[in-house]
Write a protein that holds these residues in place. Structure first.
Motif, PDB file in Angstrom:
ATOM      1  N   GLU A  53       0.732  -1.213  -0.045  1.00 35.64           N
ATOM      2  CA  GLU A  53      -0.036   0.010  -0.028  1.00 35.64           C
ATOM      3  C   GLU A  53       0.787   1.288   0.052  1.00 35.64           C
ATOM      4  OE1 GLU A  53      -2.839  -0.090   3.277  1.00 35.64           O
ATOM      5  OE2 GLU A  53      -3.390   2.136   2.833  1.00 35.64           O
ATOM      6  N   GLY A  54       0.561   2.287  -0.969  1.00 36.24           N
ATOM      7  CA  GLY A  54       1.392   3.634  -0.661  1.00 36.24           C
ATOM      8  C   GLY A  54       2.425   3.438  -1.744  1.00 36.24           C
TER       9      GLY A  54
ATOM     10  N   LEU B  97      -1.137  -4.792  -1.648  1.00 31.28           N
ATOM     11  CA  LEU B  97      -2.326  -3.947  -1.491  1.00 31.28           C
ATOM     12  C   LEU B  97      -2.150  -2.584  -2.160  1.00 31.28           C
ATOM     13  CD1 LEU B  97      -3.551  -4.651   2.292  1.00 31.28           C
ATOM     14  CD2 LEU B  97      -4.778  -5.346  -0.008  1.00 31.28           C
TER      15      LEU B  97
ATOM     16  N   GLY C  39      -9.492   5.846   1.383  1.00 30.10           N
ATOM     17  CA  GLY C  39      -8.505   5.680   0.242  1.00 30.10           C
ATOM     18  C   GLY C  39      -6.935   5.030   0.583  1.00 30.10           C
ATOM     19  N   GLU C  40      -6.400   4.621  -0.348  1.00 35.26           N
ATOM     20  CA  GLU C  40      -4.988   3.911  -0.171  1.00 35.26           C
ATOM     21  C   GLU C  40      -4.137   5.159   0.530  1.00 35.26           C
ATOM     22  OE1 GLU C  40      -3.195   2.559  -3.959  1.00 35.26           O
ATOM     23  OE2 GLU C  40      -1.228   2.299  -2.842  1.00 35.26           O
TER      24      GLU C  40
ATOM     25  N   TYR D 213     -11.779   3.203  -1.170  1.00 35.47           N
ATOM     26  CA  TYR D 213     -11.490   2.161  -0.391  1.00 35.47           C
ATOM     27  C   TYR D 213     -10.411   1.347  -0.234  1.00 35.47           C
ATOM     28  CZ  TYR D 213     -12.235  -1.298  -3.915  1.00 35.47           C
ATOM     29  OH  TYR D 213     -12.155  -2.065  -5.072  1.00 35.47           O
TER      30      TYR D 213
ATOM     31  N   GLY E 145      -7.754   1.616   1.031  1.00 29.86           N
ATOM     32  CA  GLY E 145      -6.849   1.568   2.130  1.00 29.86           C
ATOM     33  C   GLY E 145      -7.727   0.734   3.417  1.00 29.86           C
TER      34      GLY E 145
END
Lengths: 303, 303
Positions: free
Chosen positions: A39-40, A69, B38-39, B68, B70
């Motif tokens: 994520e990110g 993710l 959010g991410e 969504y 995140g």
């Protein structure tokens, strides 16, 4: 030929401020290979000027969230930015279901082909073989199916000895044959052996990526002699029991892996959020393997 | 009673450095309600000291990734951090499939109950009614099913006029009845009317969250008179056609919504990545509604 890796994320699953979950961008001859996508990752790519549009191959080691993710968002952004060329995704087969379910429910129409190549942790396999690299999966031992990846540079063509080739007035059309190792016979019938006209190209390098895994010698042979080993080092060795329970490696063990496989250099990462600073992990790994560095986000390592 | 919202993300789908996709933390009486996720929301929560453990309710407006993506990581982290108490998730029904598929493939065992309350954009509905707030869904008009949310503070109990109550030696046990509006009769049989002993509590406030939607008056009645309106303002009005095509709102339109529904204050957000600076969006919205602010990440607005 460029062969370097930029660290985009270095943390394990529990979030910690200013460290991001695992992702790396490998640049091989100016083509980018994304390895894991926590994520990110998109924000990290923007931060470190890694151009998403230059990625054609994405490798996902396993389906723990800190390794994939960020992928749905990245795939969506590539689409929003007008991508039409194919993207190759090397991953556990279940990831396809996850991606398709997300796109189905968001009613997203992805305007580029996603070509899946599924990994299988039961045995090493060649996943990709192009003009620059061969990529093999490395079966790892984690709580769920997980593979690392080894990127092996292709052997380049031999290099012309320019002065010699010009001195003999060898026609330019002949150069590619010389680079491939052929001898040269001139108009008078005199043969020059290839070794007189060319030198060998550099030794092909390799980059081995091993995250996440318990310490396990089963993959050592496959990564033997690698130029650069990235290995997870989630815990200090005083947490060996926790490492075993969670199928992770300690910093000391990561150093031992590098030493035993005779790597040239070791990068450790996938740090637990319990470590606010990382020096202890580095020092510990260096007791077994001095040529160790930390996977600091934004840092680029030439291989 | 505390009633304030902290902006965690302000951007729309295409990523832009240093702006994050939509997420907000609403603090009502020291309980946190997360609105969209959010991410990167977890990193933003760490950055702005918003404690994930204090969230019991999460509201997801719709299944575009910037609202969504995140969430899976956040749910996993809550689990890693030992959560056992229930988490209430208000969302489109399909999100349950996505969450369960991710957890199935990651072989994650979530040790706390996730209680789903599904949204339905066909009509407004009460989603939650607890001691502090009533939350209703707001049907919005977007490319896919989407609801906003309005958080209406509960009317608090009446406030005792302390001097008066003490002067009359009213027993402490009687206070809760007074707060509920009852009269008081003393031992001599004399009755004091409630209005002499208490004052009315503050007018209940409301916060309306509207993202993402095309300009559409159908929800105006539901949010009429709201104390604070968050409204998406993805584009400047010179991109009205693009806004219509993508079912978004312009900054000018967002200002008009606030003006027409007679809001006290407007916060605009969900900015397109094409706007590197946001002043033009703010100025445009203010032409229709002067009491407008930008959803700057990290900023907290008291309602």
């Amino acid at each position: 030929m460029k062969f370097e890796v930029t660290i985009l994320g270095s943390s394990s699953a529990t979030p910690i401020f200013n460290r991001n979950p695992t992702a790396q961008a490998l640049n091989v001859n100016e083509r980018l290979y994304l390895i894991d996508c926590g994520e990110g990752t998109q924000q990290q790519m923007l931060r470190f000027d890694v151009k998403a549009s230059r990625i054609d191959h994405i490798f996902i080691s396993h389906l723990h969230g800190d390794h994939y993710l960020g992928l749905i968002g990245l795939l969506s952004s590539l689409n929003l930015n007008g991508r039409t060329k194919a993207l190759y995704l090397f991953c556990p087969p279940q990831l396809k279901d996850i991606i398709e379910l997300n796109f189905q429910y968001s009613e997203s129409h992805i305007n580029y082909p996603i070509e899946y190549v599924f990994t299988d942790p039961s045995a090493p396999a060649v996943l990709l073989d192009n003009q620059d690299v061969i990529v093999e999966s490395i079966p790892l031992s984690h709580r769920i199916a997980c593979t690392g990846f080894i990127f092996k540079e292709k052997k380049r063509l031999r290099k012309l000895i320019k002065e010699k080739v010009e001195q003999l007035n060898i026609p330019v059309e002949y150069y590619s044959k010389l680079k491939k190792g052929e001898n040269y016979t001139d108009l008078k019938g005199k043969t020059y052996y290839n070794q007189e006209l060319t030198t060998d190209s550099d030794r092909p390098r390799s980059y081995a990526y091993c995250s996440d895994t318990i310490y396990n010698e089963s993959y050592f042979e496959q990564i033997a002699g690698t130029d650069m080993l990235y290995h997870e080092a989630t815990f200090l060795h005083n947490m060996l029991n926790r490492a075993k329970e969670t199928f992770h490696t300690t910093a000391l063990q990561a150093g031992e892996v590098a030493q035993k496989v005779n790597a040239q250099k070791l990068i450790i990462g996938h740090f637990s959020a319990r470590y606010k600073t990382l020096n202890e992990l580095l020092d510990e790994a260096r007791t077994a393997f001095p040529e160790t560095d930390l996977a600091i986000e934004g840092k680029t390592f030439g291989i």
